[in-house]
Design a protein around this motif. Structure first.
Motif, PDB file in Angstrom:
ATOM      1  N   UNK A 120      10.428 -12.502  -8.924  1.00  0.00           N
ATOM      2  CA  UNK A 120      10.653 -12.109 -10.325  1.00  0.00           C
ATOM      3  C   UNK A 120       9.709 -10.996 -10.782  1.00  0.00           C
ATOM      4  N   UNK A 121       8.481 -11.012 -10.254  1.00  0.00           N
ATOM      5  CA  UNK A 121       7.530  -9.959 -10.624  1.00  0.00           C
ATOM      6  C   UNK A 121       7.998  -8.603 -10.105  1.00  0.00           C
ATOM      7  N   UNK A 122       8.509  -8.575  -8.872  1.00  0.00           N
ATOM      8  CA  UNK A 122       8.983  -7.313  -8.292  1.00  0.00           C
ATOM      9  C   UNK A 122      10.239  -6.815  -9.000  1.00  0.00           C
ATOM     10  N   UNK A 151       5.907   4.986   2.914  1.00  0.00           N
ATOM     11  CA  UNK A 151       6.357   3.606   2.742  1.00  0.00           C
ATOM     12  C   UNK A 151       5.165   2.715   3.066  1.00  0.00           C
ATOM     13  N   UNK A 152       4.617   2.066   2.056  1.00  0.00           N
ATOM     14  CA  UNK A 152       3.415   1.257   2.214  1.00  0.00           C
ATOM     15  C   UNK A 152       3.773  -0.186   2.529  1.00  0.00           C
ATOM     16  N   UNK A 153       2.876  -0.880   3.180  1.00  0.00           N
ATOM     17  CA  UNK A 153       3.115  -2.263   3.587  1.00  0.00           C
ATOM     18  C   UNK A 153       1.886  -3.106   3.297  1.00  0.00           C
ATOM     19  N   UNK A 176       8.724   3.580 -11.678  1.00  0.00           N
ATOM     20  CA  UNK A 176       7.572   3.586 -10.779  1.00  0.00           C
ATOM     21  C   UNK A 176       7.963   3.647  -9.312  1.00  0.00           C
ATOM     22  N   UNK A 177       8.857   2.758  -8.900  1.00  0.00           N
ATOM     23  CA  UNK A 177       9.123   2.569  -7.483  1.00  0.00           C
ATOM     24  C   UNK A 177      10.564   2.911  -7.122  1.00  0.00           C
ATOM     25  N   UNK A 206       6.553  -1.276  -0.159  1.00  0.00           N
ATOM     26  CA  UNK A 206       6.764  -0.593  -1.437  1.00  0.00           C
ATOM     27  C   UNK A 206       6.664   0.909  -1.248  1.00  0.00           C
ATOM     28  N   UNK A 207       7.376   1.626  -2.109  1.00  0.00           N
ATOM     29  CA  UNK A 207       7.340   3.089  -2.067  1.00  0.00           C
ATOM     30  C   UNK A 207       7.526   3.610  -3.486  1.00  0.00           C
TER      31      UNK A 207
END
Length: 201
Positions: A85-87, A62-64, A109-110, A123-124
């Motif tokens: 909105x991008x996420x 799990x990245x931060x 992807x995620x 994000x992961x």
């Protein structure tokens, strides 16, 4: 609120990102901001390059990304207003890999994207992408690219074209010639750049 265990990208951002060649050549439905978030995620990973490796990510951490790092990398705070909105768009993004026999594979992807105001973006990656992002020794070679080249570009088409050219940057012949050439059909370019049907004929 309970804080998540994470791997702080502000401590481990690497200059180079790695993708398997099948992933590099796939169709990625990205706008520029989504592509930059994807590349940021890659910068925080330690892929598995060979069976002799001792230190690598055994699974997707799990990245931060702290808010300060987002602002620094994207240039100003206006991107924070566009982050949700991008996420959302990025979470629905599909990676399409086509096979010579007419088969295909589709991946998300995620598995997770989460923004905490005043903290940053969590994000992961989806676990099914392991062979294409983490276990690179298993899938038809991989490409290393210095991400600074990509972050200087302001168009997703330009980023994708540069990725496709840099796939061959370490081949001895090209290094000797000091130039990189790649022949692609119009259909292959349209696929790789995700050019919408009916545009740019």
């Amino acid at each position: 609120m309970k804080k998540e265990k994470n791997k702080d990208l502000s401590l481990v951002l690497r200059n180079d990102v790695y993708q398997s060649n099948p992933l590099l050549n796939s169709r990625k439905v990205f706008d520029l901001l989504g592509m930059r978030i994807f590349l940021l995620g890659l910068r925080g990973l330690n892929p598995h390059f060979s069976e002799q490796d001792k230190y690598y990510d055994e699974e997707f951490p799990a990245l931060f990304i702290p808010t300060s790092k987002l602002t620094e990398i994207f240039g100003n705070t206006k991107y924070l207003a566009e982050l949700k909105p991008a996420c959302k768009k990025l979470f629905d993004t599909i990676i399409e890999l086509n096979h010579a026999d007419g088969g295909f594979e589709l991946y998300h992807l995620f598995r997770k994207l989460k923004y905490e105001p005043g903290e940053g973006l969590y994000l992961q990656f989806d676990e099914l992408l392991r062979p294409y992002i983490l276990d690179l020794f298993q899938t038809g070679g991989y490409t290393r690219i210095n991400v600074e080249y990509l972050f200087k570009l302001s168009s997703p088409y330009a980023v994708r074209l540069l990725e496709l050219l840099l796939q061959y940057q370490n081949i001895k012949l090209f290094k000797e010639l000091m130039e990189i050439k790649r022949k692609m059909t119009i259909e292959e370019i349209r696929f790789a750049l995700n050019v919408p049907e009916g545009t740019y004929s």
